[in-house]
Design an enzyme around this catalytic site. Structure first.
Site, short mmCIF file in Angstrom:
data_model
loop_
_atom_site.label_atom_id
_atom_site.label_comp_id
_atom_site.label_asym_id
_atom_site.label_seq_id
_atom_site.Cartn_x
_atom_site.Cartn_y
_atom_site.Cartn_z
CB SER A 44 15.14 -45.01 63.49
OG SER A 44 15.63 -45.86 62.48
CD GLU A 45 19.32 -45.07 63.78
OE1 GLU A 45 19.52 -45.32 64.98
OE2 GLU A 45 18.63 -45.81 63.04
CB THR A 46 19.39 -39.53 57.99
OG1 THR A 46 17.96 -39.58 57.98
CG2 THR A 46 19.88 -39.07 56.63
CG HIS A 74 18.83 -49.49 60.73
ND1 HIS A 74 18.62 -48.38 61.52
CD2 HIS A 74 18.17 -49.26 59.55
CE1 HIS A 74 17.88 -47.51 60.86
NE2 HIS A 74 17.59 -48.00 59.68
#
Length: 280
Positions: A44-46, A74
């Site tokens: 979902s994210e980096t 997060h």
């Protein structure tokens, strides 16, 4: 070569919670390459850690598979834990984001990290397409007014009567994707008025369903307070990710008054689960 670390966020157990990829030293990477790496990681994210520019300890850029975010919960939370676990951060960390400097307090025990962060105060926005959001969910009503809060991402909140209704949701993701730059958060009460269940969907951000949305926890606490469901200053516990097999637990508290929010704090746990090297 760039080192990367994978952390599972808002959990004390490996292979649960919300996974995050962190590049602890992304110096020299252009934004276009960061975006391609985020697509490669397909989480979902980096996040990409860079030298500070505005008085913080580090600067962080956050990418979903589709684009960059000025702030998210997060990813910043997990990045702080990754830096602390390697000794690159101490018990306190000031992280520069696109929404300003975010402070953290960190500690660890038996390989599990705990962190507390002060989030940007969310801004309430009207949302004229609320009826369309209900249609996306196959619902006719929301238990509370549908409103949007911006603290970097834009979070819309739709209330469900109970956790069974929440679990039964079948979301029209194609239609939801037309709501640009929006994260749709659905929430339901439990037997404990301070504990709520949530699900978050955001194809506009490249996320079908998120396992643990830290940036939504503070706004949800404020939303519940504004509509008489949780007094300001009462800690909120959010359980998310149950339906996708990645259970997450997030805590949040909002302090101040309804006219002037002074502080939004979010906390939880995280574990580091993997690391490796990118050749790009």
């Amino acid at each position: 070569m760039y080192r990367y670390v994978i952390a599972d966020v808002f959990t004390d157990t490996a292979l649960a919670g919300n996974p995050l990829a962190v590049l602890p030293d992304a110096s020299g990477l252009p934004a276009e390459r960061m975006q391609r790496i985020a697509r490669e990681m397909n989480l979902s994210e980096t996040t990409f850690v860079l030298p500070p520019q505005a008085g913080g300890d580090v600067r962080v850029r956050i990418f979903t598979p589709l684009g960059e975010l000025p702030f998210a919960g997060h990813p910043t939370f997990g990045t702080a834990v990754v830096l602390a676990s390697s000794g690159a951060a101490g018990a306190r960390l000031r992280m520069e984001t696109g929404m300003g400097v975010v402070p953290f307090r960190l500690s660890s025990a038996a390989g599990v990290w705990s962190a507390r962060m002060l989030q940007p105060v969310p801004v309430l926005e009207p949302y004229p397409r609320a009826d369309e959001l209900l249609s996306v969910l196959g619902r006719s009503t929301s238990t509370l007014p549908i409103e949007v809060y911006r603290n970097g991402p834009r979070h819309a909140f739709v209330g469900l009567p109970d956790s069974s209704a929440l679990a039964a949701l079948r979301v029209d993701l194609r239609s939801l994707a037309t709501h640009d730059d929006l994260a749709l958060n659905c929430f339901a009460p439990t037997a404990d008025p301070a504990v709520w269940r949530t699900r978050m969907f955001s194809p506009a951000y490249g996320v079908t369903e998120d396992a643990g949305t830290g940036s939504a926890a503070g706004p949800l606490a404020l939303h519940l307070a504004r509509h008489g469901r949780l007094p300001l200053g009462t800690p909120l516990t959010v359980h998310q990710g149950v339906e996708i097999g990645r259970p997450s637990t997030i805590h949040a508290v909002v302090e101040g008054t309804l006219d002037k929010v002074e502080r939004v704090e979010v906390w939880g746990q995280a574990v580091v689960v993997a690391e490796g090297t990118l050749y790009v």
